[in-house]
Design an enzyme around this catalytic site. Structure first.
Site, PDB file in Angstrom:
ATOM      1  N   GLY A   1       0.845  -1.187   0.000  1.00 45.54           N
ATOM      2  CA  GLY A   1       0.000   0.000   0.000  1.00 45.54           C
ATOM      3  C   GLY A   1       0.886   1.245   0.000  1.00 45.54           C
ATOM      4  O   GLY A   1       1.861   1.328   0.763  1.00 45.54           O
TER       5      GLY A   1
ATOM      6  N   ASP B   1      -1.679   4.836  -6.401  1.00 44.98           N
ATOM      7  CA  ASP B   1      -0.256   4.645  -6.099  1.00 44.98           C
ATOM      8  C   ASP B   1       0.588   5.773  -6.685  1.00 44.98           C
ATOM      9  O   ASP B   1       1.716   6.007  -6.240  1.00 44.98           O
ATOM     10  CB  ASP B   1       0.214   3.296  -6.641  1.00 44.98           C
ATOM     11  CG  ASP B   1      -0.498   2.163  -5.910  1.00 44.98           C
ATOM     12  OD1 ASP B   1      -1.652   1.866  -6.271  1.00 44.98           O
ATOM     13  OD2 ASP B   1       0.082   1.629  -4.951  1.00 44.98           O
TER      14      ASP B   1
ATOM     15  N   ASN C   1      -3.470   2.728 -10.168  1.00 50.94           N
ATOM     16  CA  ASN C   1      -3.974   1.981  -9.010  1.00 50.94           C
ATOM     17  C   ASN C   1      -3.956   0.504  -9.384  1.00 50.94           C
ATOM     18  O   ASN C   1      -3.610   0.130 -10.517  1.00 50.94           O
ATOM     19  CB  ASN C   1      -5.378   2.459  -8.637  1.00 50.94           C
ATOM     20  CG  ASN C   1      -5.803   1.958  -7.271  1.00 50.94           C
ATOM     21  OD1 ASN C   1      -5.073   2.106  -6.297  1.00 50.94           O
ATOM     22  ND2 ASN C   1      -6.968   1.341  -7.173  1.00 50.94           N
TER      23      ASN C   1
ATOM     24  N   ARG D   1      10.047  -1.486  -5.196  1.00 50.23           N
ATOM     25  CA  ARG D   1       8.791  -1.514  -5.961  1.00 50.23           C
ATOM     26  C   ARG D   1       8.695  -0.209  -6.761  1.00 50.23           C
ATOM     27  O   ARG D   1       8.950   0.860  -6.216  1.00 50.23           O
ATOM     28  CB  ARG D   1       7.584  -1.679  -5.030  1.00 50.23           C
ATOM     29  CG  ARG D   1       7.605  -3.025  -4.289  1.00 50.23           C
ATOM     30  CD  ARG D   1       6.279  -3.325  -3.630  1.00 50.23           C
ATOM     31  NE  ARG D   1       5.250  -3.593  -4.599  1.00 50.23           N
ATOM     32  CZ  ARG D   1       3.948  -3.627  -4.312  1.00 50.23           C
ATOM     33  NH1 ARG D   1       3.539  -3.399  -3.078  1.00 50.23           N
ATOM     34  NH2 ARG D   1       3.045  -3.871  -5.240  1.00 50.23           N
TER      35      ARG D   1
HETATM   36  O1  MRU Z   1       0.407  -3.943  -4.572  1.00 54.43           O
HETATM   37  P1  MRU Z   1      -0.125  -3.194  -3.399  1.00 54.43           P
HETATM   38  O2  MRU Z   1      -0.990  -4.006  -2.487  1.00 54.43           O
HETATM   39  O3  MRU Z   1       0.944  -2.441  -2.653  1.00 54.43           O
HETATM   40  O4  MRU Z   1      -1.028  -2.157  -4.136  1.00 54.43           O
HETATM   41  C1  MRU Z   1      -1.432  -1.021  -3.594  1.00 54.43           C
HETATM   42  C2  MRU Z   1      -2.881  -1.068  -3.440  1.00 54.43           C
HETATM   43  O5  MRU Z   1      -3.353  -1.702  -2.550  1.00 54.43           O
HETATM   44  C3  MRU Z   1      -3.738  -0.364  -4.334  1.00 54.43           C
HETATM   45  O6  MRU Z   1      -3.295  -0.072  -5.568  1.00 54.43           O
HETATM   46  C4  MRU Z   1      -4.420   0.721  -3.579  1.00 54.43           C
HETATM   47  O7  MRU Z   1      -5.662   0.862  -4.098  1.00 54.43           O
HETATM   48  C5  MRU Z   1      -3.695   2.019  -3.572  1.00 54.43           C
HETATM   49  S1  MRU Z   1      -2.363   2.025  -2.501  1.00 54.43           S
HETATM   50  C6  MRU Z   1      -2.985   2.827  -1.225  1.00 54.43           C
END
Ligand code: MRU
Length: 378
Positions: free
Chosen positions: A63, A256, A266, A102
């Site tokens: 996240g 993101d 996202n 990431r």
């Molecule tokens: O791959 P992740 O779990 O880190 O991805 C992020 C997310 O959970 C989503 O894209 C989310 O909607 C936005 S991040 C707050």
């Protein structure tokens, strides 16, 4: 509307953040291991830069906001162990290592850059340590406060729909987990839901399962249930059908990275929900802390780096057996190749509005510039 009071997020009724400094272990940062949820609540100790790198890369935490806060504390770990003539070089190396974990969530590089900027004004090792710790705490607190404010700003949108529906539950669809687990507290997409729920406004959430890692099923469903918010888990492709039948009043997702023109990256599948919402005239909001804006980028589809992860995440599913064992099973023929794009970009034209801690704005360059530029960090 006055200040809205709603509680910090709770697990079994007890307040938690997603990251904190261990009260009884100096130099140790603790996080909830999200790879084990919803089945097991496990707390991880993060001490070395490698611990922080692994937590982010292996998605023990994930996240955008939480990745940023974790990377900020990872820089504190780097400083703690940096001694002698190579100290600065090893901190720079740690910064590069953390940034590489990431690619899509801009909060990661943003948090590390905040630390490097703060370090450049320091004069001694003690100063480095105190400064990076102060910056990490501030990044974590700012993230929680931004999310809380996003909740306060989202609440009137939900109230308005509730009034129009004469108190019938407001049906809100969300994708992936932009909940409190993705940030330090409250979440972005979920903050308004929690605020509405606390305010006694009936809400009901459609939770997209969010293949391949199922953050909706395992994380959003879990946190909504812990906070007592009514919801149903749906298979990823259900949203369009629900929208066609008047069963979705509002879509709120996280992000993101959002470009200065308002294109929003996202979790993979978000774009399809935005298309369906547009076709059905349903408001589609993206909620984000201002640290998720990347004003260096304009065209999100062309410029935002989209993470590609291992094919095993698509070929397998993980869950708990009826006799309580966590296990992973293959869901395709043994030799089937798979592609695993982690994110997609929803173009600004499909977005009704962007909700950040500074206010709500249209997804276009003028509105974003007017809302966030000149504010802290920009
Ligand atoms: O791959 P992740 O779990 O880190 O991805 C992020 C997310 O959970 C989503 O894209 C989310 O909607 C936005 S991040 C707050």
């Amino acid at each position: 509307m006055g200040i809205v009071h709603f509680y910090e997020m709770r697990i079994h009724g007890q307040s938690y953040r997603t990251i904190w400094e261990a009260p009884d272990k100096p130099g140790v940062v603790q996080v909830i291991h999200q790879g084990r949820l919803p089945h097991v609540l496990e707390i991880l100790d993060l001490i070395t830069v490698e611990d922080f790198r692994c937590a982010i890369a292996e998605m023990q935490i994930r996240g955008a906001g939480l990745i940023g806060a974790t990377a900020a504390y990872g820089m504190v770990a780097a400083v703690r162990r940096a001694t002698g003539q190579d100290a600065l070089a090893s901190i720079q190396q740690a910064a590069a290592t953390l940034i590489q974990t990431r690619p899509t969530a801009v909060n990661l590089a943003w948090a590390v850059q905040q630390q490097l900027k703060a370090l450049s004004a320091c004069t001694s090792h003690t100063d480095w340590l105190e400064t990076t710790l102060r910056v990490a705490r501030k990044i974590a607190d700012d993230d929680a406060n931004a999310c809380k404010r996003i909740g306060e700003l989202t609440l009137p949108l939900i109230q308005k729909i509730s009034a129009a529906k004469k108190g019938q539950p407001v049906n809100i669809l969300t994708h992936c987990n932009a909940g409190w687990l993705a940030f330090v507290d409250y979440g972005t997409a979920t903050a308004g839901l929690y605020a509405a729920h606390e305010a006694g406004i009936p809400v009901h959430v459609w939770v997209d399962e969010t293949r391949p890692r199922n953050q909706g099923a395992s994380l959003t469903a879990w946190e909504l249930s812990e906070q007592g918010v009514p919801h149903h888990l749906i298979a990823d492709n259900t949203g369009g059908h629900l929208m066609q039948h008047g069963m979705v009043d509002l879509v709120i997702v996280g992000a993101d990275r959002v470009t200065r023109r308002g294109d929003a990256a996202n979790k993979i599948g978000t774009y399809l929900k935005a298309l369906a919402a547009k076709d059905n005239n349903i408001p589609f909001y993206v909620a984000l802390p201002s640290s998720t804006f990347d004003i260096s980028m304009a065209d999100g589809v062309a410029e935002i780096p989209v993470e590609e992860r291992g094919s095993e995440e698509v070929r397998h599913m993980t869950g708990m057996t009826d006799d309580g064992k966590l296990t992973s099973v293959r869901i395709c023929p043994e030799n089937t190749p798979a592609c695993n794009y982690g994110f997609d970009v929803t173009p600004a034209r499909l977005i009704t509005g962007l909700i950040c801690e500074h206010g709500i704005c249209a997804a276009n360059e003028d509105s974003i510039t007017a809302l966030v530029c000149g504010k802290q960090g920009f």
